[in-house]
Design a protein around this motif. Structure first.
Motif, PDB file in Angstrom:
ATOM      1  N   TYR A 141      -2.888  -5.016  19.234  1.00  0.00           N
ATOM      2  CA  TYR A 141      -2.841  -3.563  19.320  1.00  0.00           C
ATOM      3  C   TYR A 141      -1.429  -3.053  19.588  1.00  0.00           C
ATOM      4  N   ARG A 142      -0.723  -3.775  20.471  1.00  0.00           N
ATOM      5  CA  ARG A 142       0.638  -3.320  20.802  1.00  0.00           C
ATOM      6  C   ARG A 142       1.572  -3.402  19.597  1.00  0.00           C
ATOM      7  N   VAL A 143       1.351  -4.435  18.778  1.00  0.00           N
ATOM      8  CA  VAL A 143       2.162  -4.559  17.559  1.00  0.00           C
ATOM      9  C   VAL A 143       1.827  -3.414  16.603  1.00  0.00           C
ATOM     10  N   ALA A 144       0.507  -3.113  16.494  1.00  0.00           N
ATOM     11  CA  ALA A 144       0.074  -2.034  15.608  1.00  0.00           C
ATOM     12  C   ALA A 144       0.688  -0.708  16.053  1.00  0.00           C
ATOM     13  N   LEU A 145       0.748  -0.512  17.369  1.00  0.00           N
ATOM     14  CA  LEU A 145       1.311   0.726  17.896  1.00  0.00           C
ATOM     15  C   LEU A 145       2.781   0.862  17.492  1.00  0.00           C
ATOM     16  N   ALA A 146       3.511  -0.240  17.658  1.00  0.00           N
ATOM     17  CA  ALA A 146       4.923  -0.199  17.270  1.00  0.00           C
ATOM     18  C   ALA A 146       5.047   0.062  15.767  1.00  0.00           C
ATOM     19  N   GLY A 147       4.139  -0.561  14.989  1.00  0.00           N
ATOM     20  CA  GLY A 147       4.158  -0.347  13.541  1.00  0.00           C
ATOM     21  C   GLY A 147       3.913   1.107  13.186  1.00  0.00           C
ATOM     22  N   ALA A 148       2.961   1.728  13.899  1.00  0.00           N
ATOM     23  CA  ALA A 148       2.663   3.138  13.637  1.00  0.00           C
ATOM     24  C   ALA A 148       3.887   4.003  13.918  1.00  0.00           C
ATOM     25  N   GLY A 149       4.603   3.668  14.989  1.00  0.00           N
ATOM     26  CA  GLY A 149       5.816   4.418  15.320  1.00  0.00           C
ATOM     27  C   GLY A 149       6.860   4.306  14.227  1.00  0.00           C
ATOM     28  N   ILE A 150       7.042   3.078  13.715  1.00  0.00           N
ATOM     29  CA  ILE A 150       8.035   2.876  12.649  1.00  0.00           C
ATOM     30  C   ILE A 150       7.630   3.648  11.399  1.00  0.00           C
ATOM     31  N   LEU A 151       6.329   3.596  11.087  1.00  0.00           N
ATOM     32  CA  LEU A 151       5.827   4.299   9.909  1.00  0.00           C
ATOM     33  C   LEU A 151       6.112   5.796  10.005  1.00  0.00           C
ATOM     34  N   VAL A 152       5.796   6.386  11.168  1.00  0.00           N
ATOM     35  CA  VAL A 152       6.040   7.814  11.361  1.00  0.00           C
ATOM     36  C   VAL A 152       7.529   8.115  11.257  1.00  0.00           C
ATOM     37  N   ALA A 153       8.348   7.229  11.802  1.00  0.00           N
ATOM     38  CA  ALA A 153       9.797   7.445  11.752  1.00  0.00           C
ATOM     39  C   ALA A 153      10.287   7.475  10.313  1.00  0.00           C
ATOM     40  N   VAL A 154       9.781   6.528   9.495  1.00  0.00           N
ATOM     41  CA  VAL A 154      10.201   6.486   8.087  1.00  0.00           C
ATOM     42  C   VAL A 154       9.756   7.756   7.367  1.00  0.00           C
ATOM     43  N   LEU A 155       8.500   8.165   7.605  1.00  0.00           N
ATOM     44  CA  LEU A 155       7.969   9.381   6.981  1.00  0.00           C
ATOM     45  C   LEU A 155       8.803  10.606   7.365  1.00  0.00           C
ATOM     46  N   LEU A 156       9.057  10.747   8.664  1.00  0.00           N
ATOM     47  CA  LEU A 156       9.815  11.900   9.141  1.00  0.00           C
ATOM     48  C   LEU A 156      11.216  11.904   8.557  1.00  0.00           C
ATOM     49  N   ALA A 157      11.830  10.711   8.538  1.00  0.00           N
ATOM     50  CA  ALA A 157      13.191  10.632   8.006  1.00  0.00           C
ATOM     51  C   ALA A 157      13.198  11.065   6.550  1.00  0.00           C
ATOM     52  N   PHE A 158      12.149  10.672   5.807  1.00  0.00           N
ATOM     53  CA  PHE A 158      12.075  11.074   4.404  1.00  0.00           C
ATOM     54  C   PHE A 158      11.936  12.588   4.291  1.00  0.00           C
ATOM     55  N   VAL A 159      11.001  13.154   5.049  1.00  0.00           N
ATOM     56  CA  VAL A 159      10.768  14.600   4.956  1.00  0.00           C
ATOM     57  C   VAL A 159      12.023  15.378   5.364  1.00  0.00           C
ATOM     58  N   VAL A 160      12.645  14.958   6.442  1.00  0.00           N
ATOM     59  CA  VAL A 160      13.781  15.717   6.957  1.00  0.00           C
ATOM     60  C   VAL A 160      15.009  15.563   6.060  1.00  0.00           C
ATOM     61  N   ASN A 161      15.212  14.356   5.498  1.00  0.00           N
ATOM     62  CA  ASN A 161      16.445  14.124   4.743  1.00  0.00           C
ATOM     63  C   ASN A 161      16.309  14.321   3.245  1.00  0.00           C
ATOM     64  N   THR A 163      13.581  16.262   1.486  1.00  0.00           N
ATOM     65  CA  THR A 163      12.773  17.338   0.909  1.00  0.00           C
ATOM     66  C   THR A 163      13.377  18.696   1.230  1.00  0.00           C
ATOM     67  N   ARG A 164      12.878  19.705   0.533  1.00  0.00           N
ATOM     68  CA  ARG A 164      13.396  21.057   0.723  1.00  0.00           C
ATOM     69  C   ARG A 164      13.108  21.574   2.133  1.00  0.00           C
ATOM     70  N   VAL A 165      11.868  21.317   2.586  1.00  0.00           N
ATOM     71  CA  VAL A 165      11.544  21.761   3.939  1.00  0.00           C
ATOM     72  C   VAL A 165      12.483  21.104   4.947  1.00  0.00           C
ATOM     73  N   GLY A 166      12.729  19.804   4.727  1.00  0.00           N
ATOM     74  CA  GLY A 166      13.617  19.080   5.627  1.00  0.00           C
ATOM     75  C   GLY A 166      15.012  19.656   5.624  1.00  0.00           C
TER      76      GLY A 166
END
Lengths: 304, 249
Positions: A141-161, A163-166
């Motif tokens: 579970y702890r590994v999955a949690l860290a994975g979820a954090g990385i996934l969100v970070a990648v998604l956010l970085a994509f949106v912010v850097n 896309t137009r909204v970003g």
């Protein structure tokens, strides 16, 4: 060695939780210059809603989605009722009002769910542990949690850097008045950022639920760390929040483990037992001071 | 005077006992440049702030093409065709020159929130942005970071950002501030070329520029318009000479 690896993994995973909370905080702070102490409340709400939805809406996974969304909506309601009246006012007004929100919501949570700590069960599929190295089993579970954090970070970085909204979010963090003058609805942009930030904090709350006790005020400890994260990372910067969250998570977790041992080894007697934890709890602030001494606007300042 | 595109009627704003704007009337006709001059503290920047919506007036009305915009937020005014440049240079230094203008295109087209994914129409937006850069003679620097531009070029970039919105009226708050003589000459030529495309309200300290560019000049002193007329009439006005221009004119 095993202890070190375990602590490093735990530290990284604390970092991911911090990142999920700090991401919204740093954007809200960066775009609107709004100091929201009540951001930690979203994390607590996420955890409590997670407990309730897990019990009544079919387990952990539906609860993860529902609680994140409802926590986000709750954030938008708070924004509409209270926070939007605070934009452009002094930091003291913002701090006082959002502190009031913390106290009020902690009490509301007590009224609804009671004061005693609740537990959120781990999802079935992830409750096992696996062999990480010789003599060390680590919870999936702890590994999955860290994975979820990385996934969100990648998604956010994509949106912010990318896309137009970003682009608007970055522009808004840099020069809000000018972006408004170009015809962009800054209020709408901010509601979007705020809602997503609140949702991510709620998401972090549900994820943390199985690892911590779900209780009133659980958001405040992490909130302080989250503020340290955005100061180190540079206000308004997602990349900064990610790097700083990992640093703070590792320093805090490893520091607590290592310094306490080191103090015991170097000194003897009752003083050593007290000295270790005292120094360990100061560590992240020392790191923050060191970073600010070299880079006063943080590691990755959003404003050039 | 031709029909006023931007019209300010009886505008008043006080901070405590200080009347910063004390019953100002202004009419800016379509296709003309109307300069507002006045000594420091005359209330020029507060006036611009009210016209653009950053500051709410105590009373009075601001009309754009006959429509009352007094109570609207800045971004709504921008969507209705009111563009603005800032006294302090306001470009996004960490964005490329083209991206700065593309952002302005995006803002003026009001589709900011519909484009979560990189848009297929990217080329069209960038085309519009590039056309804006060509208008101000900056197309050659499209790919550079805005922070790499000289001060005068940043001013040109700001103009491009205002122009891509195809504004009906533009507020220019000291567009020449900080520009050297050569840059100023280039900017003056550029601004002169905009005459006829929209109504321009120009606040500027550089008197040479003002008298070269303006069709109409209004003189602001202590929050009031003390004189308004053609450059020649203003230059000859004894009240203006006494209050502001001094012996230089």
């Amino acid at each position: 060695m095993i202890l070190f690896v375990v602590q490093a993994l735990n530290g990284f995973q604390l970092g991911m939780l911090l990142f999920l909370i700090a991401a919204g905080l740093t954007l809200v702070f960066g775009v609107m210059k709004f100091v929201n102490l009540a951001h930690g409340v979203q994390y607590m709400l996420g955890a409590y809603l997670g407990v309730t939805f897990a019990a009544h809406a079919g387990g952990f996974w539906p609860a993860l989605v529902l609680a994140s969304v409802v926590a986000g909506l709750a954030g938008l309601v708070l924004e509409r009722l209270i926070f939007r009246h605070l934009y452009g006012r002094s930091e003291l007004d913002q701090v006082l009002a959002t502190f009031g929100v913390i106290i009020t919501l902690n009490e509301i949570v007590r009224v609804i769910w009671g004061s005693s700590p609740l537990e959120l069960a781990m999802p079935e599929g992830l409750s096992a542990s696996f062999q990480l190295m010789e003599g060390l089993r680590y919870p999936v579970y702890r590994v999955a949690l860290a994975g979820a954090g990385i996934l969100v970070a990648v998604l956010l970085a994509f949106v912010v850097n990318r896309t137009r909204v970003g682009m608007l979010i970055r522009a808004g963090a840099s020069n809000q008045e000018m972006v408004g003058a170009l015809g962009v609805d800054i209020g709408g942009l901010f509601r979007l950022v705020f809602g997503v930030g609140a949702m991510l904090a709620g998401f972090a709350g549900v994820l943390a639920g199985p690892l911590v006790s779900v209780e009133p005020g659980m958001g405040e400890n992490l909130l302080i760390l989250a503020f340290v994260v955005i100061v180190i990372g540079g206000v308004g910067s997602i990349r900064g929040a990610f790097v700083a969250a990992v640093i703070v998570g590792l320093v805090d977790t490893l520091g607590r483990a290592m310094i306490t041992d080191a103090a015991k080894a170097l000194l003897s007697g009752p003083a050593s037992a007290r000295l270790g934890p005292a120094v360990a709890s100061m560590l992240i602030y020392l790191v923050m001071a060191a970073v600010l001494a070299v880079r006063p606007t943080g590691l990755f300042p959003a404003r050039a | 005077m031709a029909e006023a595109l931007l019209e300010i009627v009886g505008l008043r704003k006080s901070y405590g006992a200080l009347r910063v704007t004390d019953g100002v009337d202004l009419r800016v006709a379509a296709g003309t440049i109307h300069a507002v001059i006045g000594p420091n503290g005359a209330g020029k920047t507060t006036l611009i702030g009210q016209i653009f919506g950053a500051i709410r007036p105590d009373s009075g009305q601001i009309r754009l093409a006959g429509r009352d915009i007094t109570g609207l937020s800045p971004h709504r005014r921008a969507r209705l065709g009111l563009a603005r440049s800032f006294q302090i240079t306001s470009v996004l230094p960490e964005f490329s020159v083209l991206e700065n203008v593309a952002l302005a295109v995006q803002g003026s087209h009001g589709s900011a929130f519909r484009f979560v994914w990189p848009a297929r129409s990217e080329a069209k937006w960038n085309g519009l942005a590039l056309a804006g850069l060509e208008r101000v003679g900056l197309a050659g620097r499209a790919g550079d970071l805005a922070s790499a531009l000289s001060h005068g070029e940043k001013r040109q970039l700001e103009l491009a950002m205002a122009l891509v919105a195809e504004p009906r009226a533009m507020l220019l708050d000291e567009p020449l501030a900080g520009a050297g003589p050569e840059e100023a000459a280039r900017l003056i030529a550029l601004l002169g070329g905009l005459r006829g495309s929209c109504a321009i309200l120009l606040v500027e300290h550089d008197m040479d520029a003002v008298f070269q560019l303006a069709d109409t000049i209004s003189v602001l002193a202590q929050g009031r318009v003390i004189a308004s007329g053609t450059p020649d009439a203003i230059r000859a006005d004894p009240v203006v000479r006494a209050a502001y221009l001094g012996e230089d004119f």
